[in-house]
Design an enzyme around this catalytic site. Structure first.
Site, PDB file in Angstrom:
ATOM      1  N   GLU A  15       9.728   8.034 -22.417  1.00  0.00           N
ATOM      2  CA  GLU A  15       9.394   9.086 -21.451  1.00  0.00           C
ATOM      3  C   GLU A  15      10.632   9.903 -21.086  1.00  0.00           C
ATOM      4  O   GLU A  15      10.594  11.142 -21.063  1.00  0.00           O
ATOM      5  CB  GLU A  15       8.799   8.444 -20.207  1.00  0.00           C
ATOM      6  CG  GLU A  15       8.478   9.384 -19.065  1.00  0.00           C
ATOM      7  CD  GLU A  15       8.024   8.623 -17.834  1.00  0.00           C
ATOM      8  OE1 GLU A  15       8.544   8.894 -16.735  1.00  0.00           O
ATOM      9  OE2 GLU A  15       7.153   7.725 -17.974  1.00  0.00           O
TER      10      GLU A  15
ATOM     11  N   MET B  12       1.500   3.971  -5.214  1.00  0.00           N
ATOM     12  CA  MET B  12       0.828   3.353  -6.367  1.00  0.00           C
ATOM     13  C   MET B  12      -0.158   2.279  -5.923  1.00  0.00           C
ATOM     14  O   MET B  12      -1.274   2.188  -6.451  1.00  0.00           O
ATOM     15  CB  MET B  12       1.867   2.759  -7.315  1.00  0.00           C
ATOM     16  CG  MET B  12       2.685   3.787  -8.060  1.00  0.00           C
ATOM     17  SD  MET B  12       1.734   4.645  -9.342  1.00  0.00           S
ATOM     18  CE  MET B  12       1.585   3.352 -10.578  1.00  0.00           C
TER      19      MET B  12
ATOM     20  N   HIS C 164       8.313   2.177 -22.867  1.00  0.00           N
ATOM     21  CA  HIS C 164       7.513   3.365 -22.574  1.00  0.00           C
ATOM     22  C   HIS C 164       8.324   4.338 -21.730  1.00  0.00           C
ATOM     23  O   HIS C 164       8.381   5.545 -22.007  1.00  0.00           O
ATOM     24  CB  HIS C 164       6.232   2.971 -21.839  1.00  0.00           C
ATOM     25  CG  HIS C 164       5.533   4.118 -21.161  1.00  0.00           C
ATOM     26  ND1 HIS C 164       5.962   4.651 -19.954  1.00  0.00           N
ATOM     27  CD2 HIS C 164       4.439   4.846 -21.518  1.00  0.00           C
ATOM     28  CE1 HIS C 164       5.183   5.649 -19.607  1.00  0.00           C
ATOM     29  NE2 HIS C 164       4.249   5.789 -20.539  1.00  0.00           N
ATOM     30  N   ASN C 165       8.968   3.826 -20.690  1.00  0.00           N
ATOM     31  CA  ASN C 165       9.717   4.707 -19.798  1.00  0.00           C
ATOM     32  C   ASN C 165      10.952   5.279 -20.470  1.00  0.00           C
ATOM     33  O   ASN C 165      11.347   6.419 -20.196  1.00  0.00           O
ATOM     34  CB  ASN C 165      10.106   3.946 -18.530  1.00  0.00           C
ATOM     35  CG  ASN C 165       8.941   3.768 -17.580  1.00  0.00           C
ATOM     36  OD1 ASN C 165       7.783   3.834 -17.991  1.00  0.00           O
ATOM     37  ND2 ASN C 165       9.223   3.533 -16.320  1.00  0.00           N
TER      38      ASN C 165
ATOM     39  N   ASN D 227       7.328  -2.105 -11.065  1.00  0.00           N
ATOM     40  CA  ASN D 227       8.195  -1.629 -12.143  1.00  0.00           C
ATOM     41  C   ASN D 227       9.339  -2.614 -12.359  1.00  0.00           C
ATOM     42  O   ASN D 227      10.503  -2.270 -12.195  1.00  0.00           O
ATOM     43  CB  ASN D 227       8.749  -0.246 -11.771  1.00  0.00           C
ATOM     44  CG  ASN D 227       8.611   0.739 -12.921  1.00  0.00           C
ATOM     45  OD1 ASN D 227       7.938   0.460 -13.900  1.00  0.00           O
ATOM     46  ND2 ASN D 227       9.249   1.871 -12.792  1.00  0.00           N
TER      47      ASN D 227
ATOM     48  N   SER E 216       1.337   2.202 -16.073  1.00  0.00           N
ATOM     49  CA  SER E 216       1.895   3.537 -16.269  1.00  0.00           C
ATOM     50  C   SER E 216       0.858   4.613 -16.013  1.00  0.00           C
ATOM     51  O   SER E 216      -0.320   4.442 -16.327  1.00  0.00           O
ATOM     52  CB  SER E 216       2.427   3.689 -17.698  1.00  0.00           C
ATOM     53  OG  SER E 216       2.934   4.995 -17.895  1.00  0.00           O
TER      54      SER E 216
ATOM     55  N   ASN F 259      -0.371  -5.078   3.857  1.00  0.00           N
ATOM     56  CA  ASN F 259       0.892  -4.369   3.778  1.00  0.00           C
ATOM     57  C   ASN F 259       1.819  -4.916   4.854  1.00  0.00           C
ATOM     58  O   ASN F 259       1.371  -5.242   5.959  1.00  0.00           O
ATOM     59  CB  ASN F 259       0.689  -2.857   3.984  1.00  0.00           C
ATOM     60  CG  ASN F 259       1.894  -2.050   3.536  1.00  0.00           C
ATOM     61  OD1 ASN F 259       2.107  -1.866   2.342  1.00  0.00           O
ATOM     62  ND2 ASN F 259       2.684  -1.569   4.485  1.00  0.00           N
ATOM     63  N   ARG F 260       3.090  -5.038   4.510  1.00  0.00           N
ATOM     64  CA  ARG F 260       4.041  -5.598   5.479  1.00  0.00           C
ATOM     65  C   ARG F 260       4.068  -4.785   6.767  1.00  0.00           C
ATOM     66  O   ARG F 260       4.096  -5.340   7.865  1.00  0.00           O
ATOM     67  CB  ARG F 260       5.450  -5.649   4.864  1.00  0.00           C
ATOM     68  CG  ARG F 260       6.470  -6.354   5.743  1.00  0.00           C
ATOM     69  CD  ARG F 260       7.820  -6.394   5.073  1.00  0.00           C
ATOM     70  NE  ARG F 260       8.347  -5.050   4.851  1.00  0.00           N
ATOM     71  CZ  ARG F 260       9.567  -4.803   4.375  1.00  0.00           C
ATOM     72  NH1 ARG F 260      10.352  -5.808   4.028  1.00  0.00           N
ATOM     73  NH2 ARG F 260       9.979  -3.566   4.196  1.00  0.00           N
TER      74      ARG F 260
ATOM     75  N   ARG G 231      20.645  12.793 -17.649  1.00  0.00           N
ATOM     76  CA  ARG G 231      20.254  12.666 -16.236  1.00  0.00           C
ATOM     77  C   ARG G 231      21.463  12.318 -15.374  1.00  0.00           C
ATOM     78  O   ARG G 231      21.628  12.840 -14.268  1.00  0.00           O
ATOM     79  CB  ARG G 231      19.173  11.601 -16.077  1.00  0.00           C
ATOM     80  CG  ARG G 231      17.833  12.007 -16.618  1.00  0.00           C
ATOM     81  CD  ARG G 231      16.704  11.264 -15.933  1.00  0.00           C
ATOM     82  NE  ARG G 231      15.436  11.495 -16.623  1.00  0.00           N
ATOM     83  CZ  ARG G 231      14.264  11.110 -16.171  1.00  0.00           C
ATOM     84  NH1 ARG G 231      14.182  10.456 -15.020  1.00  0.00           N
ATOM     85  NH2 ARG G 231      13.155  11.348 -16.849  1.00  0.00           N
TER      86      ARG G 231
ATOM     87  N   LYS H 130       6.457  -1.739 -21.012  1.00  0.00           N
ATOM     88  CA  LYS H 130       6.500  -0.646 -20.042  1.00  0.00           C
ATOM     89  C   LYS H 130       7.905  -0.041 -19.954  1.00  0.00           C
ATOM     90  O   LYS H 130       8.066   1.169 -19.813  1.00  0.00           O
ATOM     91  CB  LYS H 130       6.060  -1.165 -18.667  1.00  0.00           C
ATOM     92  CG  LYS H 130       6.266  -0.175 -17.511  1.00  0.00           C
ATOM     93  CD  LYS H 130       5.373   1.039 -17.628  1.00  0.00           C
ATOM     94  CE  LYS H 130       5.728   2.126 -16.617  1.00  0.00           C
ATOM     95  NZ  LYS H 130       5.869   1.695 -15.236  1.00  0.00           N
TER      96      LYS H 130
ATOM     97  N   LYS I 248      14.842   6.009 -11.780  1.00  0.00           N
ATOM     98  CA  LYS I 248      14.654   4.712 -11.132  1.00  0.00           C
ATOM     99  C   LYS I 248      15.262   3.562 -11.923  1.00  0.00           C
ATOM    100  O   LYS I 248      15.156   2.415 -11.527  1.00  0.00           O
ATOM    101  CB  LYS I 248      13.160   4.461 -10.890  1.00  0.00           C
ATOM    102  CG  LYS I 248      12.554   5.427  -9.873  1.00  0.00           C
ATOM    103  CD  LYS I 248      11.102   5.082  -9.578  1.00  0.00           C
ATOM    104  CE  LYS I 248      10.533   6.007  -8.511  1.00  0.00           C
ATOM    105  NZ  LYS I 248       9.101   5.707  -8.212  1.00  0.00           N
TER     106      LYS I 248
ATOM    107  N   LEU J 126       0.820  -1.218   0.000  1.00  0.00           N
ATOM    108  CA  LEU J 126       0.000   0.000   0.000  1.00  0.00           C
ATOM    109  C   LEU J 126       0.855   1.269   0.000  1.00  0.00           C
ATOM    110  O   LEU J 126       0.580   2.220   0.719  1.00  0.00           O
ATOM    111  CB  LEU J 126      -0.943  -0.012   1.209  1.00  0.00           C
ATOM    112  CG  LEU J 126      -2.038  -1.077   1.161  1.00  0.00           C
ATOM    113  CD1 LEU J 126      -2.805  -1.113   2.477  1.00  0.00           C
ATOM    114  CD2 LEU J 126      -2.994  -0.823  -0.002  1.00  0.00           C
TER     115      LEU J 126
ATOM    116  N   HIS K  15      39.601  -8.986 -39.367  1.00  0.00           N
ATOM    117  CA  HIS K  15      38.191  -9.369 -39.286  1.00  0.00           C
ATOM    118  C   HIS K  15      37.550  -9.522 -40.668  1.00  0.00           C
ATOM    119  O   HIS K  15      36.472 -10.114 -40.781  1.00  0.00           O
ATOM    120  CB  HIS K  15      37.413  -8.327 -38.472  1.00  0.00           C
ATOM    121  CG  HIS K  15      37.822  -8.265 -37.033  1.00  0.00           C
ATOM    122  ND1 HIS K  15      37.577  -9.278 -36.147  1.00  0.00           N
ATOM    123  CD2 HIS K  15      38.490  -7.309 -36.337  1.00  0.00           C
ATOM    124  CE1 HIS K  15      38.058  -8.963 -34.958  1.00  0.00           C
ATOM    125  NE2 HIS K  15      38.629  -7.768 -35.044  1.00  0.00           N
TER     126      HIS K  15
END
Length: 473
Positions: free
Chosen positions: A191, A14, A187-188, A104, A130, A33-34, A289, A184, A262, A11, A451
């Site tokens: 983003e 998100m 997507h990020n 995620n 998302s 929730n823990r 970043r 996802k 993240k 909880l 090569h």
């Protein structure tokens, strides 16, 4: 006690928002929730929706409160915490009880967990969600991965809680294993790039043109009424206009210029290298970043070398130039993301539904944009073709790439950093160059490593005259 149709563990921001969304759509949900005190606090804040929420204070009580076959959503931090939660749950569950990781997660972890579930004969899904807290609460974009039959078991709930675009749910099944979490991830990555393109343009407005934060907000607001209409441009207008309640200064002017992340953008770049799908705009955004976090290094650099001039003479660039450059950059960014989706999907044996991915992203998620409708149409016609070659986007690129070049070259001359916009321009120039400079790379590789190379006038593998040593120093 009435048994719940679905349960949720975790909880945090998100998880709490998603639980309320599920309850609001008419489904009874059990939560755990823990940190047990969080359960009581969550219930106290749920208001009238508390009637559809069953609070539990142990895993045993949580499992017992669910109707069989059970469906349980995990909203716990990615990584070891997910594995630990699955390990704690499985002994309490029956063979038909479904665990759904909606965090995620790295899609490689999801692939592993899905394979372990198959080996154990138990169901598992990994779904990408998302939209941030607002999306989780009022309608996110949902990207499902795993066995299709398991998705179908809970799709009525996931579609009900998802965002809607003209009445259509922004939730669909993407493929087996970690397909949903991979979509996802990309997507990020997009983003990251979309945000960086906006930030660089803001830098031109602020440092190059001398606009105040409020004036920048007005520009973004105008652009949001045109081809760039999107959630990120909309919120850029709003944050630019905001005032700090403590100092009365523009909010942007008091925020430290050190960006967090993240890791999902980095995952996108790593995967692109694994499959050989170039995503230079996303790479530039991730690097930007990282460099933003090196605040002391940047301060030392300015002290040693001095600040770049940055300020632009009047008339050097227009707002129309900047808007056009952003349009071109955005198309390059999304084209690279969809190319990565196609290549990685093929490698993993996923028949990723490319048009549906664009459609799922039209509402609820962070990168929602008017352009995605046109992207869906283009992908429906030729799902494997690079988006910049589709008629609609080829025309947009043709009309806007000159402005992109003008903006990037002006930035270079005046010290305005534009890593993502520059990467977009370089990508465009390389993708339209039939005869590249890679012949020099092949000659070098053959010289120092034998090569070999291909010739333009003969088939097979060849070596240069240096192979015999006659051209070696």
């Amino acid at each position: 006690m009435d048994l719940s149709e679905i349960g949720l563990i975790g909880l945090g921001t998100m998880g709490a928002a998603l639980s309320l969304n599920i309850a609001e759509k008419g489904f009874r949900i059990s939560v755990f929730n823990r940190t047990v005190s969080r359960v009581d606090g969550f219930l106290a804040e749920a208001g009238p929706l508390a009637e559809r929420i069953t609070p539990t204070r142990s895993l045993e009580d949580f499992v017992a409160s669910l109707a069989e076959p059970r469906a349980i959503i995990l909203m716990v931090p990615a990584g070891e915490a997910v594995d630990a939660q699955i390990a704690a749950l499985r002994p309490l569950l029956g063979p038909d009880d479904l665990i759904i990781d909606a965090g995620n997660a790295n899609f490689h972890d999801t692939n592993r967990r899905a394979a372990e579930a198959v080996a154990q004969g138990v169901p598992f899904l990994g779904i990408g969600v998302s939209g941030g807290e607002e999306g989780a609460r009022h309608g996110p974009s949902i990207m499902g991965g795993g066995d299709r039959a398991n998705w179908d078991r809970v799709s009525h709930i996931l579609e009900a809680i998802s965002a809607k675009y003209e009445g259509e749910p922004c939730a669909t099944w993407m493929g087996e294993g970690g397909a949903g979490h991979f979509v996802k991830t990309v997507h990020n990555g997009i983003e990251y790039a979309d945000m960086q393109l906006i930030a660089e343009t803001y830098g031109v407005l602020r440092d190059g043109m001398g606009l105040s934060a409020a004036e920048c907000g007005e520009v973004f607001g105008r652009w949001n009424d045109g081809p760039l209409r999107s959630y990120l441009v909309e919120i850029s207008a709003r944050v630019s206009a905001a005032t700090d309640p403590e100092t009365g200064s523009p909010m942007l002017d008091v925020i430290l210029d050190r960006a967090g992340q993240k890791g999902t953008g980095r995952w996108t770049v790593i995967e692109s290298q694994q499959v050989g799908a170039p995503v230079p705009v996303i790479e530039a955004a991730v690097a930007a970043r990282n460099l933003s976090a090196a605040l002391e290094t940047r301060r030392a650099g300015q002290e040693l070398f001095g600040a770049a001039p940055q300020s632009l003479p009047d008339g050097t660039l227009s707002l129309d130039d900047l808007e056009a450059a952003m349009i071109a950059g955005k198309i390059m960014c999304y084209a690279q993301g969809f190319d990565l989706l196609a290549r990685t999907g093929a490698q993993h044996g996923w028949a990723l539904p490319m048009p549906e991915i664009a459609e799922v992203w039209r509402e609820g998620c962070i990168i929602r944009s008017d352009m995605l409708n046109d992207m869906a149409a283009a992908l429906r016609g030729e799902p494997e073709r690079n988006l910049i070659f589709a008629d609609y986007f080829a025309d947009l690129v043709a009309r806007n790439h000159v402005a992109l070049r003008k903006v990037v070259s002006t930035g270079a001359l005046h010290g305005l950093p534009m890593p993502a916009l520059s990467a977009a321009l370089s990508y465009f120039d390389m993708i339209r160059t039939e005869r590249s400079t890679a012949n020099m790379l092949q000659a070098q590789r053959d010289f120092f490593g034998a090569h070999g190379f291909e010739r333009i006038d003969a088939a097979g593998k060849h070596h240069g005259p240096w192979a015999s040593g006659q051209d070696r120093p």
